[in-house]
Enzyme design. Structure first.
Site, PDB file in Angstrom:
ATOM      1  N   SER A 129       0.848  -1.194   0.000  1.00 16.27           N
ATOM      2  CA  SER A 129       0.000   0.000   0.000  1.00 16.27           C
ATOM      3  C   SER A 129       0.882   1.242   0.000  1.00 16.27           C
ATOM      4  O   SER A 129       2.000   1.222   0.531  1.00 16.27           O
ATOM      5  CB  SER A 129      -0.905   0.027   1.236  1.00 16.27           C
ATOM      6  OG  SER A 129      -1.586   1.265   1.356  1.00 16.27           O
ATOM      7  N   TYR A 142      -1.566  -0.329  10.631  1.00 17.45           N
ATOM      8  CA  TYR A 142      -1.697  -0.634   9.207  1.00 17.45           C
ATOM      9  C   TYR A 142      -0.466  -0.158   8.439  1.00 17.45           C
ATOM     10  O   TYR A 142       0.088  -0.890   7.606  1.00 17.45           O
ATOM     11  CB  TYR A 142      -2.952   0.034   8.657  1.00 17.45           C
ATOM     12  CG  TYR A 142      -3.240  -0.308   7.210  1.00 17.45           C
ATOM     13  CD1 TYR A 142      -3.755  -1.550   6.871  1.00 17.45           C
ATOM     14  CD2 TYR A 142      -3.005   0.616   6.191  1.00 17.45           C
ATOM     15  CE1 TYR A 142      -4.020  -1.879   5.547  1.00 17.45           C
ATOM     16  CE2 TYR A 142      -3.277   0.302   4.869  1.00 17.45           C
ATOM     17  CZ  TYR A 142      -3.781  -0.942   4.558  1.00 17.45           C
ATOM     18  OH  TYR A 142      -4.041  -1.252   3.240  1.00 17.45           O
TER      19      TYR A 142
END
Length: 242
Positions: A129, A142
């Site tokens: 990501s 995250y």
């Protein structure tokens, strides 16, 4: 017959990837916490698996070995998110993020490498990501896990290279799927998130899951036969704006 195993196959990017690979002629094994929708093309497998449980993952790959005999591609999409700053995050939540987003990739690689050695395409694609590079104070766990995915991908590419197995990562920007829907549900101003998505990407919009899946398919294919150890940004220019 080309074969692929896909984790997180019940989610937006995972299911789009399953469709893309299936449409391209792969027999697919779909793995997720809940049983994913079975593939529409071919026979395939659809398995409900706790991807943080070594015994469960090992048993799932035994099923794949019995059904396919070998793997040409392993695509690790499974991941979760948790909104909380470090000061208030529970230790179990932090551990669950690491076990799911990174630990599951270790387990699928561990049990999948022997099957990939018998395959033809021999590719692993991990879902990273842009969050690994542009951090958010609300999502430290995250951010940490996605940075770890990139490091794991680099290390695994070195281990697997002499076996003829390519290992790469895909780093999307914002994607019009579950994580974004969840963020909107938690937000006091969902419209602001849509506006932010437009402003954050050079292309002025979020990606659709099928656009991420198309890049995964390319990395699994022979067209990417000399690509390994890379993180490919599929971000609509997100990183160029940051």
């Amino acid at each position: 017959m080309r074969t692929a195993a896909i984790t997180g196959a019940a989610g937006g990017i995972g299911s789009a990837t399953a469709r893309a690979l299936s449409d391209a002629g792969y027999e697919v094994a779909l793995l997720d916490r809940v049983r994913p929708q079975p593939p529409e093309v071919g026979e395939g497998l659809s398995l409900a698996v706790d991807l943080t449980d070594p015994d469960a993952v090992g048993a799932a790959f035994d099923r794949i070995r019995s059904a396919f005999g070998a793997l040409d591609a392993l695509v690790n999409v499974a991941g979760i998110n948790h909104r909380s700053p470090v000061a208030t995050m529970g230790v179990p939540d932090w551990d669950r993020m690491m076990e799911t987003n990174v630990g599951s990739m270790f387990l699928t690689a561990k049990f999948g490498l022997p099957l990939l050695e018998k395959g033809h395409g021999r590719a692993i694609v991990n879902m990273a990501s842009v969050s690994a590079h542009v951090a958010s104070a609300d999502y430290p766990a995250y951010v940490m896990t996605k940075a770890a995915v990139e490091s794991f991908t680099t290390a695994l590419s070195q281990e697997a290279g002499d076996r003829g197995i390519r290992v790469n990562a895909v780093a999307p920007g914002w994607v019009n799927t579950g994580f974004t829907d969840h963020a909107k549900a938690e937000s006091d101003d969902p419209a602001l998130l849509d506006a932010t998505a437009r402003d954050t990407h050079l292309l002025g919009r979020m990606a659709e899951p099928s656009e991420i899946a198309a890049v995964v398919l390319w990395l699994c294919s022979g067209q990417a036969s000399f690509v390994t150890g890379q993180t490919l940004f599929v971000d609509g220019g997100f990183m160029r704006k940051h």
